[in-house]
Design a protein around this motif. Sequence first.
Motif, PDB file in Angstrom:
ATOM      1  N   VAL A 109     -10.032 -10.806  -3.349  1.00 17.48           N
ATOM      2  CA  VAL A 109      -9.892 -11.497  -4.638  1.00 17.48           C
ATOM      3  C   VAL A 109     -10.887 -12.663  -4.714  1.00 17.48           C
ATOM      4  CG1 VAL A 109      -8.314 -12.831  -6.109  1.00 17.48           C
ATOM      5  CG2 VAL A 109      -7.461 -10.835  -4.855  1.00 17.48           C
TER       6      VAL A 109
ATOM      7  N   PRO B 162      -6.078 -10.262  -0.835  1.00 18.44           N
ATOM      8  CA  PRO B 162      -6.072  -8.795  -0.737  1.00 18.44           C
ATOM      9  C   PRO B 162      -7.410  -8.157  -1.098  1.00 18.44           C
ATOM     10  CG  PRO B 162      -4.146  -9.564  -1.925  1.00 18.44           C
ATOM     11  CD  PRO B 162      -5.049 -10.748  -1.775  1.00 18.44           C
TER      12      PRO B 162
ATOM     13  N   ASN C 240      -3.811  -7.464 -14.607  1.00 17.96           N
ATOM     14  CA  ASN C 240      -4.864  -7.132 -13.648  1.00 17.96           C
ATOM     15  C   ASN C 240      -5.873  -8.268 -13.497  1.00 17.96           C
ATOM     16  OD1 ASN C 240      -4.390  -4.050 -15.127  1.00 17.96           O
ATOM     17  ND2 ASN C 240      -4.018  -4.344 -12.962  1.00 17.96           N
TER      18      ASN C 240
ATOM     19  N   LEU D  49      -6.418 -19.176 -13.367  1.00 14.63           N
ATOM     20  CA  LEU D  49      -6.114 -17.899 -12.717  1.00 14.63           C
ATOM     21  C   LEU D  49      -5.300 -18.195 -11.461  1.00 14.63           C
ATOM     22  CD1 LEU D  49      -6.797 -14.808 -12.017  1.00 14.63           C
ATOM     23  CD2 LEU D  49      -8.698 -15.776 -10.723  1.00 14.63           C
ATOM     24  N   SER D  50      -4.194 -17.484 -11.283  1.00 16.50           N
ATOM     25  CA  SER D  50      -3.443 -17.621 -10.029  1.00 16.50           C
ATOM     26  C   SER D  50      -3.932 -16.564  -9.056  1.00 16.50           C
ATOM     27  CB  SER D  50      -1.949 -17.391 -10.265  1.00 16.50           C
ATOM     28  OG  SER D  50      -1.440 -18.376 -11.118  1.00 16.50           O
ATOM     29  N   VAL D  51      -4.316 -16.993  -7.879  1.00 13.49           N
ATOM     30  CA  VAL D  51      -4.671 -16.042  -6.817  1.00 13.49           C
ATOM     31  C   VAL D  51      -3.384 -15.795  -6.034  1.00 13.49           C
ATOM     32  CG1 VAL D  51      -6.012 -15.719  -4.702  1.00 13.49           C
ATOM     33  CG2 VAL D  51      -7.068 -16.793  -6.708  1.00 13.49           C
TER      34      VAL D  51
ATOM     35  N   PRO E  76     -10.127   0.247 -11.561  1.00 14.09           N
ATOM     36  CA  PRO E  76     -11.132   0.334 -12.627  1.00 14.09           C
ATOM     37  C   PRO E  76     -11.359  -1.017 -13.303  1.00 14.09           C
ATOM     38  CG  PRO E  76      -9.317   1.895 -12.963  1.00 14.09           C
ATOM     39  CD  PRO E  76      -8.883   0.938 -11.917  1.00 14.09           C
TER      40      PRO E  76
ATOM     41  N   TYR F  39     -13.061  -1.844  -6.229  1.00 16.17           N
ATOM     42  CA  TYR F  39     -13.256  -1.918  -7.686  1.00 16.17           C
ATOM     43  C   TYR F  39     -14.308  -0.898  -8.115  1.00 16.17           C
ATOM     44  CZ  TYR F  39     -10.457  -6.062  -7.223  1.00 16.17           C
ATOM     45  OH  TYR F  39      -9.410  -6.916  -6.951  1.00 16.17           O
TER      46      TYR F  39
ATOM     47  N   GLY G  27       4.978  -6.494  -4.091  1.00 12.97           N
ATOM     48  CA  GLY G  27       4.436  -5.137  -4.245  1.00 12.97           C
ATOM     49  C   GLY G  27       2.955  -5.018  -3.926  1.00 12.97           C
ATOM     50  N   ASP G  28       2.235  -6.146  -3.804  1.00 12.18           N
ATOM     51  CA  ASP G  28       0.805  -6.054  -3.478  1.00 12.18           C
ATOM     52  C   ASP G  28       0.629  -5.684  -2.004  1.00 12.18           C
ATOM     53  OD1 ASP G  28      -0.233  -6.589  -5.938  1.00 12.18           O
ATOM     54  OD2 ASP G  28      -0.558  -8.726  -5.588  1.00 12.18           O
TER      55      ASP G  28
ATOM     56  N   ARG H   9      -9.548  -4.845  -2.471  1.00 11.56           N
ATOM     57  CA  ARG H   9      -9.449  -3.659  -3.325  1.00 11.56           C
ATOM     58  C   ARG H   9     -10.826  -3.035  -3.499  1.00 11.56           C
ATOM     59  NH1 ARG H   9      -5.029  -4.607  -2.316  1.00 11.56           N
ATOM     60  NH2 ARG H   9      -3.218  -4.966  -3.637  1.00 11.56           N
TER      61      ARG H   9
ATOM     62  N   TYR I  97       6.195   2.544 -11.971  1.00 14.13           N
ATOM     63  CA  TYR I  97       4.932   3.040 -12.547  1.00 14.13           C
ATOM     64  C   TYR I  97       4.215   3.918 -11.523  1.00 14.13           C
ATOM     65  CZ  TYR I  97      -0.106   3.007 -12.802  1.00 14.13           C
ATOM     66  OH  TYR I  97      -1.416   3.404 -12.726  1.00 14.13           O
TER      67      TYR I  97
ATOM     68  N   ARG J 146       2.243 -11.810  -4.839  1.00  7.78           N
ATOM     69  CA  ARG J 146       2.899 -11.051  -5.899  1.00  7.78           C
ATOM     70  C   ARG J 146       3.635  -9.890  -5.241  1.00  7.78           C
ATOM     71  NH1 ARG J 146      -0.897  -8.363 -10.520  1.00  7.78           N
ATOM     72  NH2 ARG J 146      -1.485  -7.024  -8.784  1.00  7.78           N
TER      73      ARG J 146
ATOM     74  N   THR K  86      -2.346   4.092  -6.088  1.00  7.91           N
ATOM     75  CA  THR K  86      -1.002   3.592  -5.790  1.00  7.91           C
ATOM     76  C   THR K  86      -0.156   4.673  -5.099  1.00  7.91           C
ATOM     77  OG1 THR K  86       0.850   2.367  -6.746  1.00  7.91           O
ATOM     78  CG2 THR K  86       0.032   4.187  -8.041  1.00  7.91           C
TER      79      THR K  86
ATOM     80  N   SER L  25       6.193   0.535  -7.087  1.00 14.27           N
ATOM     81  CA  SER L  25       6.707   0.320  -8.449  1.00 14.27           C
ATOM     82  C   SER L  25       7.079   1.659  -9.073  1.00 14.27           C
ATOM     83  CB  SER L  25       5.633  -0.337  -9.314  1.00 14.27           C
ATOM     84  OG  SER L  25       4.571   0.569  -9.539  1.00 14.27           O
TER      85      SER L  25
END
Length: 347
Positions: free
Chosen positions: A275, A232, A202, A218-220, A183, A236, A300-301, A234, A152, A298, A129, A150
């Motif tokens: 995703v 998006p 997550n 699950l919402s994509v 992770p 993993y 911030g993604d 990522r 965080y 979402r 991030t 964020s």
Amino acid sequence: MKKRIMVTGGCGYIGSHTAVALIENDFEVLILDDLSNSNKEVLDRIKSITGIRPKLLEVDLKDSFLCDNMFCYNKNIDAVIHFAAHKAVSESIEKPLKYYHNNLYALINVLVAMEKYNINNFIFSSSATVYGNPDELPITEKNKTKRPFSPYGNTKRVAEEVLEDITISNKDLSAISLRYFNPIGAHDSGCLGELPNGIPNNLMPYITQTAVGIRKTLSVFGNDYPTKDGTPIRDYIHVVDLAEAHVIAVQRLLEKKQENAFETFNLGTGNGYSVLEIINAFEKVLNQKVNYTIADRRPGDVPQLYSDTSLAKTKLGWVAKRNLENMIATAWKWEQNYRQEQNLQEN
Ligand code: UD1
């Protein structure tokens, strides 16, 4: 004599897997944790895998007096791995002060105590991030860090800057910051894994909880990103691969192999998955459909994050060994085992 490693946040998801890897590599592990987002029973899980139940000191490291006591009464610490931090991105947007207070106070208190008690090896649990929305892919450590989306994420970036500053002034201190991509997965045994509090933020725990029937759908979050299928991408990474990287980083510090007093390494596989690819891979491994729906983006993604892994490979001699199927299979094994345990306890 065994080298003694203090693992703050050692009852959490990455901390507990790292504790296992350290014990398996003949280190003594001392865990410090306030149990705010974890549970003591993790110690039994670590014991069932390694045969050793690490000592736990239950402490809130925001408290400078208590933090000092931990170091004062526990001698011969060879290195500290600092995981202890809050990590929920959305909560950090609602309660930024909680995140700056907890994540930065705890870090500073630990560093002050380390200086006082002359402990000079420090590993920091950071995150991809810190790259924000990167200008270049794959991301190398040379990419500029940017203000994360964020609070965080910003605590991670600020923490790295703190470390950089103090390794300049304190010539004895060596620090390594490990920037994790995404992770997922769990220990092969199925008795240690991720245990999110409440509704998961997550992707992977949300998928496994949907597959096991705890969540309905699950919402994509968005399918209109500029990526191959609109969702998006990522990088993993298996949590056990991550844990092993921490052991190597500790060895690097103890053997004084680092080239700079403060080093940063990306920890990813270098492979980007969307995703929808993750959902498809999950369905294939399990031979079971996942109920999902396309939802709004979402906030911030970012569209794409994946690592260039060459620095960790050349300098640490570390590469991720476990593939996506293994990440999914172990995450699922853990979810099922854990739910079975819960059912047995309830009945
Ligand atoms: C986030 C944090 C990262 C942290 C990581 C692990 C940011 C920007 N990201 O990564 O710092 O290290 O969590 O805790 O601070 N998704 C869905 N539906 C869901 C959940 C997720 O579609 O229910 C999608 C997201 O939109 C994203 C992908 O899955 O595209 C991965 O999301 P997630 O697992 O939350 O990780 P990141 O946001 O990448």
